[in-house]
Design a protein around this motif. Structure first.
Motif, PDB file in Angstrom:
ATOM      1  N   ILE A 298       0.837  -1.199   0.000  1.00  0.00           N
ATOM      2  CA  ILE A 298       0.000   0.000   0.000  1.00  0.00           C
ATOM      3  C   ILE A 298       0.873   1.250   0.000  1.00  0.00           C
ATOM      4  O   ILE A 298       0.633   2.200  -0.756  1.00  0.00           O
ATOM      5  N   TRP A 299       1.898   1.259   0.834  1.00  0.00           N
ATOM      6  CA  TRP A 299       2.796   2.415   0.883  1.00  0.00           C
ATOM      7  C   TRP A 299       3.567   2.578  -0.419  1.00  0.00           C
ATOM      8  O   TRP A 299       3.779   3.707  -0.883  1.00  0.00           O
ATOM      9  N   LEU A 300       4.000   1.485  -1.020  1.00  0.00           N
ATOM     10  CA  LEU A 300       4.725   1.578  -2.289  1.00  0.00           C
ATOM     11  C   LEU A 300       3.824   2.126  -3.397  1.00  0.00           C
ATOM     12  O   LEU A 300       4.249   2.972  -4.196  1.00  0.00           O
ATOM     13  N   ILE A 301       2.573   1.674  -3.462  1.00  0.00           N
ATOM     14  CA  ILE A 301       1.635   2.183  -4.458  1.00  0.00           C
ATOM     15  C   ILE A 301       1.387   3.670  -4.232  1.00  0.00           C
ATOM     16  O   ILE A 301       1.341   4.458  -5.179  1.00  0.00           O
ATOM     17  N   LEU A 302       1.244   4.066  -2.999  1.00  0.00           N
ATOM     18  CA  LEU A 302       1.015   5.476  -2.685  1.00  0.00           C
ATOM     19  C   LEU A 302       2.210   6.339  -3.100  1.00  0.00           C
ATOM     20  O   LEU A 302       2.042   7.405  -3.704  1.00  0.00           O
ATOM     21  N   ILE A 303       3.399   5.890  -2.837  1.00  0.00           N
ATOM     22  CA  ILE A 303       4.600   6.637  -3.204  1.00  0.00           C
ATOM     23  C   ILE A 303       4.730   6.738  -4.721  1.00  0.00           C
ATOM     24  O   ILE A 303       5.026   7.806  -5.264  1.00  0.00           O
ATOM     25  N   LEU A 304       4.486   5.638  -5.426  1.00  0.00           N
ATOM     26  CA  LEU A 304       4.564   5.661  -6.889  1.00  0.00           C
ATOM     27  C   LEU A 304       3.477   6.558  -7.489  1.00  0.00           C
ATOM     28  O   LEU A 304       3.716   7.257  -8.472  1.00  0.00           O
TER      29      LEU A 304
END
Length: 162
Positions: free
Chosen positions: A38-44
């Motif tokens: 979830i955090w990786l998708i948000l950052i991307l």
């Protein structure tokens, strides 16, 4: 006695964990593994939004540079294609920002009548924003290659040629 307080005995000399907390020892790792995508998708997604906004600003700057160059030209054609110096100014700015433009539309009334000129490949129509009724104007619209965004900058000119 170590067993009377509900703690496990420890042979390593560390303080023993209470038995109630012992089964939860790996929960932080499991929660991190669930939250990490979830955090990786948000950052991307934030990086992508930043790139789109940057491209929009670069296109607006290229449009502004094209309008500035057109307003400095002595004579603008009333039919045909956009003059080369205007296209060069737009392409120079887009080249520095790594955004490709495919269609440049120039609207003006410098020669006494409204004129709309287009150069490049692709499709696009001039924006529906109203043009000034008084004075002379130059408006440059750029449609980007492979992008669904376009930008416009209207450079209202003072009366008289520069």
């Amino acid at each position: 006695m170590p067993g009377s307080l509900g703690c496990r005995a420890s042979r390593s000399g560390r303080r023993p964990l209470p038995q109630a907390l012992a089964p939860r020892a790996g929960t932080a790792t499991v929660e991190l593994l669930f939250n990490l995508p979830i955090w990786l998708i948000l950052i991307l997604a934030l990086a992508h939004v930043g790139r789109v906004l940057s491209d929009a600003q670069q296109m607006a700057l290229a449009s502004r540079e094209g309008a500035r160059e057109a307003s400095r030209s002595r004579h603008l054609p009333v039919a045909g294609e956009v003059p080369g110096n205007v296209i060069e100014a737009v392409e120079r700015q887009l080249h520095h920002s790594a955004v490709g433009g495919s269609l440049v539309i120039l609207e003006h009334n410098r020669e006494g009548a409204r004129a709309t000129l287009a150069s490049g490949t692709g499709w696009g129509v001039p924006p529906n924003t109203p043009l000034p009724k008084l004075g002379r104007y130059v408006r440059v619209t750029i449609f980007a290659q492979g992008k669904a965004q376009s930008t416009t900058f209207r450079d209202a000119m003072v009366r008289g040629d520069r």
